[in-house]
Design a protein around this motif. Structure first.
Motif, PDB file in Angstrom:
ATOM      1  N   SER A 227       0.472  -1.448   0.052  1.00  0.00           N
ATOM      2  CA  SER A 227      -0.244   0.298   0.355  1.00  0.00           C
ATOM      3  C   SER A 227       1.081   0.957   0.303  1.00  0.00           C
ATOM      4  O   SER A 227       0.393   2.154  -0.523  1.00  0.00           O
ATOM      5  CB  SER A 227      -0.722  -0.201   1.339  1.00  0.00           C
ATOM      6  OG  SER A 227      -0.156  -0.746   2.098  1.00  0.00           O
ATOM      7  N   HIS A 228       2.116   1.099   0.073  1.00  0.00           N
ATOM      8  CA  HIS A 228       3.259   1.886   0.287  1.00  0.00           C
ATOM      9  C   HIS A 228       2.856   2.898  -1.136  1.00  0.00           C
ATOM     10  O   HIS A 228       3.185   4.300  -0.508  1.00  0.00           O
ATOM     11  CB  HIS A 228       4.842   1.342   0.505  1.00  0.00           C
ATOM     12  CG  HIS A 228       5.254   3.423   0.284  1.00  0.00           C
ATOM     13  ND1 HIS A 228       5.078   3.950   1.706  1.00  0.00           N
ATOM     14  CD2 HIS A 228       6.636   3.014   0.001  1.00  0.00           C
ATOM     15  CE1 HIS A 228       6.064   4.839   0.544  1.00  0.00           C
ATOM     16  NE2 HIS A 228       6.844   4.366  -0.243  1.00  0.00           N
ATOM     17  N   ILE A 229       2.968   2.972  -1.881  1.00  0.00           N
ATOM     18  CA  ILE A 229       2.576   2.975  -3.136  1.00  0.00           C
ATOM     19  C   ILE A 229       1.982   2.666  -3.841  1.00  0.00           C
ATOM     20  O   ILE A 229       1.140   2.094  -4.069  1.00  0.00           O
ATOM     21  CB  ILE A 229       4.186   2.647  -3.966  1.00  0.00           C
ATOM     22  CG1 ILE A 229       5.371   3.453  -3.295  1.00  0.00           C
ATOM     23  CG2 ILE A 229       4.603   3.312  -5.371  1.00  0.00           C
ATOM     24  CD1 ILE A 229       5.926   5.129  -3.084  1.00  0.00           C
ATOM     25  N   ALA A 230       1.512   3.814  -5.079  1.00  0.00           N
ATOM     26  CA  ALA A 230       0.697   3.836  -5.896  1.00  0.00           C
ATOM     27  C   ALA A 230       1.059   4.890  -7.565  1.00  0.00           C
ATOM     28  O   ALA A 230       1.588   5.499  -7.187  1.00  0.00           O
ATOM     29  CB  ALA A 230      -0.739   4.603  -5.307  1.00  0.00           C
ATOM     30  N   TYR A 231       0.117   4.075  -8.453  1.00  0.00           N
ATOM     31  CA  TYR A 231       0.662   4.625  -9.748  1.00  0.00           C
ATOM     32  C   TYR A 231      -0.340   4.765 -10.645  1.00  0.00           C
ATOM     33  O   TYR A 231      -1.347   3.830 -11.030  1.00  0.00           O
ATOM     34  CB  TYR A 231       1.881   3.320  -9.833  1.00  0.00           C
ATOM     35  CG  TYR A 231       2.634   3.827 -12.191  1.00  0.00           C
ATOM     36  CD1 TYR A 231       3.242   5.387 -12.241  1.00  0.00           C
ATOM     37  CD2 TYR A 231       2.420   3.491 -13.284  1.00  0.00           C
ATOM     38  CE1 TYR A 231       3.652   5.903 -12.856  1.00  0.00           C
ATOM     39  CE2 TYR A 231       2.473   3.915 -13.914  1.00  0.00           C
ATOM     40  CZ  TYR A 231       3.373   5.467 -13.954  1.00  0.00           C
ATOM     41  OH  TYR A 231       3.402   5.743 -15.797  1.00  0.00           O
ATOM     42  N   ARG A 232      -0.286   6.073 -11.184  1.00  0.00           N
ATOM     43  CA  ARG A 232      -2.071   6.377 -12.115  1.00  0.00           C
ATOM     44  C   ARG A 232      -3.068   6.741 -10.964  1.00  0.00           C
ATOM     45  O   ARG A 232      -4.232   6.137 -11.838  1.00  0.00           O
ATOM     46  CB  ARG A 232      -1.683   5.891 -13.865  1.00  0.00           C
ATOM     47  CG  ARG A 232      -0.812   6.281 -14.059  1.00  0.00           C
ATOM     48  CD  ARG A 232      -0.259   6.083 -15.278  1.00  0.00           C
ATOM     49  NE  ARG A 232       0.350   6.173 -16.575  1.00  0.00           N
ATOM     50  CZ  ARG A 232       0.554   7.690 -17.194  1.00  0.00           C
ATOM     51  NH1 ARG A 232       0.106   7.950 -16.392  1.00  0.00           N
ATOM     52  NH2 ARG A 232       1.804   6.858 -18.070  1.00  0.00           N
TER      53      ARG A 232
ATOM     54  N   LEU B 177       9.083  10.557 -12.983  1.00  0.00           N
ATOM     55  CA  LEU B 177       8.693   9.896 -12.073  1.00  0.00           C
ATOM     56  C   LEU B 177      10.031   9.296 -11.307  1.00  0.00           C
ATOM     57  O   LEU B 177      11.490   9.172 -11.906  1.00  0.00           O
ATOM     58  CB  LEU B 177       8.694   8.149 -12.844  1.00  0.00           C
ATOM     59  CG  LEU B 177       7.848   6.986 -12.464  1.00  0.00           C
ATOM     60  CD1 LEU B 177       6.844   7.463 -12.005  1.00  0.00           C
ATOM     61  CD2 LEU B 177       8.123   5.718 -12.881  1.00  0.00           C
ATOM     62  N   HIS B 178      10.127   9.562 -10.097  1.00  0.00           N
ATOM     63  CA  HIS B 178      10.954   9.614  -8.979  1.00  0.00           C
ATOM     64  C   HIS B 178      11.347   8.967  -8.265  1.00  0.00           C
ATOM     65  O   HIS B 178      12.551   8.793  -7.659  1.00  0.00           O
ATOM     66  CB  HIS B 178      10.736  11.039  -8.064  1.00  0.00           C
ATOM     67  CG  HIS B 178       9.787  10.533  -7.059  1.00  0.00           C
ATOM     68  ND1 HIS B 178       9.552   9.722  -6.132  1.00  0.00           N
ATOM     69  CD2 HIS B 178       8.713  11.341  -6.977  1.00  0.00           C
ATOM     70  CE1 HIS B 178       8.289   9.664  -5.833  1.00  0.00           C
ATOM     71  NE2 HIS B 178       7.649  10.701  -6.065  1.00  0.00           N
ATOM     72  N   SER B 179      10.402   7.514  -8.258  1.00  0.00           N
ATOM     73  CA  SER B 179      10.792   6.264  -7.805  1.00  0.00           C
ATOM     74  C   SER B 179      10.455   5.442  -8.814  1.00  0.00           C
ATOM     75  O   SER B 179       9.483   4.634  -8.279  1.00  0.00           O
ATOM     76  CB  SER B 179      10.039   6.032  -6.695  1.00  0.00           C
ATOM     77  OG  SER B 179      10.613   7.135  -5.500  1.00  0.00           O
TER      78      SER B 179
ATOM     79  N   THR C 295       8.085   1.857  -7.959  1.00  0.00           N
ATOM     80  CA  THR C 295       6.751   1.783  -8.757  1.00  0.00           C
ATOM     81  C   THR C 295       6.688   0.702  -9.144  1.00  0.00           C
ATOM     82  O   THR C 295       5.884  -0.513  -9.236  1.00  0.00           O
ATOM     83  CB  THR C 295       6.678   2.824  -9.658  1.00  0.00           C
ATOM     84  OG1 THR C 295       6.834   4.262  -9.132  1.00  0.00           O
ATOM     85  CG2 THR C 295       5.425   2.948 -10.096  1.00  0.00           C
TER      86      THR C 295
END
Lengths: 311, 311, 311, 311
Positions: free
Chosen positions: C114-119, C251-253, C257
């Motif tokens: 859950s830490h990261i979402a993309y779009r 995109l920084h990470s 992702t």
């Protein structure tokens, strides 16, 4: 009139929404985020300062409470971080950390306009989703409010009724407000701060804590048009101003909604008004200089406070 | 006189201890934990309220700062704990947690008497070890102080010197204080609160932050007997009142020590005095009603505050 | 091959999105919130346990750091809450409070899905807005992960290259990964955890801290298909696995992702791999039993951890 | 034998002190701060790893609990600090803050040797006052312990007694320990970790929470010499190992005192052992690989943990 809960008119959502529209002040002030504090002009400040006659100061903040209770579900933190043994002496320093999720039923605090949204909208109609996020509130934050210096009026309902306190669930209705004004000789006027005493903390000391979400003495929404008409700048209470159970269908905090979201009137919750009650009774006056100095938190939805009344 | 640091007399520990004995007020007041705030009688409060002429309010608290910096080594916390999606609507509520290890160089805060001990002793001679522990201070806590309503005086040194600020390391000496009184027309009298402006936050905005422990403008200890003699109730500053590097041998905060531990005079640290400087200059007056309302923290060694000056 | 940054292929968003689609494992596992940890079957656990030959244990967690630094912008909290003087003896108890906004560049921690979402989408395609709120994550929380017991592989790039560390900004590309496998004799296989050592904390000790968002050694996205093909369960690093500046447009990470959002592979950030490097070199083996035991936080997006390698 | 509390021998302070002297291991190990974890040699680690047969992993940590309860007086904090709207996308990041004053009756945690002092002395005889202060513990901190990988044994008393749980106040005596070893086929040997299941969390789920300081099932001190003789490295429990009310005159936590302060044996408190009970019953084995990985907190008196058993 009695201090006990009595049946009160139930209010439908349609009636509530009509009330909301009636007392709404959207678009009236600039900056909008100060809401009804814009009513307090320098002239009001001067008149409030002129109320000081005895020079008595009465603080209204409850003790910072780190122990859980039915009315303290998120206890405050108080940690000593230096006991003279962390930084080098001399001198030796004692330091502490304070922390609080202060909204709730324990910490004396101010609600800024961003605290409440109704139907997804903040005061003035801004969508809450766009203006309040994990980084804080970009509208209606406590930093937008700054300090308040104004005339305060204590609606000491137990004093009016000759009782120790109002029982939880007792509604304070428009008639009660008018009776209090008359009996106590304190009129509610433009820009003043109205403090409602229900005697909660006297009852708590004598009977122990209870869950205020289940039952609290507070304003019935039928008292709000009167307060709106008089042009109050602030509502405060030893509870949170709201009557519970709520008389409004599907709405747990209707007075919060009307005050903050419709009228732009900040709230003071969980004040200890016992000392002020004694002081006002002693002085024979229920109006005074009131000073509220919230912490300057950019994006904050409110602040712990310790307001002071000066008689 | 210049705004730059200049050589100042070094003070030996023996000389300091003589000074400590000279300004000491131990045993003078009851309750002892309120220290010099006992000087502020109802008559002082009335006279302070009578200073309000314009009705202008000026808050003195800096923004709550969550970002580390050379002068913010323990950044404050601000967490949103409800974004309308934790407790059920309607209405939806936005809530936040505030936390701070507030002593330090960033948060505007009040130091209560328990904050500092010298040679192991608190104000009045109580041993620090016995009276301050992990549970807090049992003497000299901020809850013992309550609110302060008194006459405030702004010693606006940069205004006196026609400068933007004092350079870090510039001592404010007894002569500077007398010159400021004269030039600004604001006398330091019994029970008043003295606020020293060094221009720190104007300099910070223009030049960026620096480590105040390495260099700060502040009072040289030779100014303290004058302040003691006048009977001040409170010292405040946009720094922390202390000159750094310290002129006293082996003592990093001699003004803290004299004020809190010898004289029982609380301190206000890290005030933003830029707005007050402008307001006083505009009004042509450097004395005003000052209201300080620390949080009511039993056992606390101080409190974040946002004092307000009323002109 | 050198330890220095060299020009690396820039990757457009279209190319990145193609890569995302290529390595995506959405819909493959149940429960989806455990992502690639579902690869680790009891058979993998048994084989991992069988790797223990010496009985040497090596912890991988950095010291809890309460001081701000360019790579520690939200310092952790450590407060003593009882020093034997709060609760009654005997015995006397010493207690402490720990607090951390642990994502960032200092605390050794696990990233849950859950830490990261993309779009706007989490792993599996759930909209982040509906599944993560002020109350926490309702999908992909660290409590869904539980503990991980698997085979770990150390990609000790500085050891491969005969250097003390990789310079910040040095990309770790697919070829580097293959060379490390070959040179170190440690193959990356289904279900294993890959730990990338860049030597960050040796460099930090010798050269001081820097801002890892400006420049970090880490995987170029061209190494990810290889890791995906091998079926890794976890990626860890002494940095945060991402190369910075990012080679991907806007995109920084990108590795975060791809790993978390496309592949369902949790990440371990800010491990101290210096001791493990020494231990592996001494043992002549770069594969070992790895145990990761995140705290059981319902709704948490990750957890501070102190993983242990057993050789 | 019954699961109910029964009268147990009262123990005088003289008897307790004799027991303390009997089981004391002061001076035996270097480094002293690791205490009985020094017993766990690489050979123990290898033998523990060899216990893995099924590859089943069972976490023992309770859910992080933010709600107050009679057994959760200092609720843990969990605040979302980024919901994809604080740092700029892409990708968007979700972050959270965790905080806990973890000693107490709710958080699953490890007690390091510095947690407890008896008659003013820590394990090994160091004076607590000199070694533990507001900056943390300079001896016996959790950072001195590091991870533990060893053989674990579950003393599943309710399973032995054919009951759902032990009633609060039920003493676990030396005879109970011997009976459990025999019945469950799990011997307590040098370096092993003993986990005592009382069934607390099954009872809590069925009956609701209660105040464990008033009544808890736990070891009577008469079981401690047996555990000492066997050379255990760790004691854990779903309570806190101590029987309450305490059978020892004037001492609220005698097992804590004997384990931590006399024997140098760390404790695991508030484990959830329900899943492990089921897993052991299913596997027909009550010995397993146990891995405990406390956070690396310099000066910390313990750590929240989520230990894992591998069968």
């Amino acid at each position: 009139m009695s201090t006990d809960p009595a049946p009160v008119p139930r209010v439908s959502r349609e009636e509530f929404d009509a009330l909301f529209a009636e007392v709404r002040t959207w678009g009236r002030w600039d900056p909008a985020g100060r809401g009804a504090w814009n009513r307090v002009t320098p002239a009001h400040v001067r008149r409030a300062a002129a109320l000081v006659r005895d020079g008595t100061t009465v603080p209204l903040g409850r003790p910072w409470d780190t122990r859980p209770a039915p009315d303290n579900l998120r206890p405050a933190l108080h940690h000593m971080t230096d006991l003279g043994d962390v930084e080098p002496p001399e001198p030796s320093a004692h330091k502490d950390f304070l922390g609080a999720d202060y909204h709730g039923k324990s910490v004396s605090h101010l609600d800024a306009l961003s605290h409440i949204a109704y139907r997804g909208e903040l005061y003035g109609g801004r969508p809450a989703r766009g203006w309040v996020g994990a980084g804080g509130a970009r509208f209606g934050s406590v930093a937008d409010l700054g300090p308040l210096v104004t005339r305060g009026v204590l609606l000491d309902l137990p004093a009016v009724l000759g009782a120790a306190w109002l029982e939880p669930g007792r509604a304070v209705r428009a008639d009660d407000v008018l009776a209090a004004e008359r009996t106590l000789g304190a009129d509610i006027d433009e820009g003043c701060a109205v403090l409602l005493r229900t005697g909660r903390f006297r009852r708590r000391r004598e009977r122990g804590p209870w869950d205020p979400d289940a039952a609290s003495a507070g304003f019935h929404v039928d008292a709000v048009p009167l307060l709106a008409e008089r042009g109050v700048s602030l509502l405060g209470s030893d509870g949170d101003s709201d009557l519970r159970p709520s008389p409004v269908e599907g709405l747990h905090s209707p007075v919060h909604t009307l005050a903050l979201t419709a009228m732009g009137v900040p709230l003071l919750d969980n004040l200890d008004l016992e000392g002020l009650s004694t002081a006002c009774a002693g002085a024979g006056r229920y109006a005074f200089l009131l000073v509220v100095t919230p912490l300057n938190v950019p994006g904050g939805t409110g602040s712990p406070v310790n307001p002071v009344a000066v008689l």
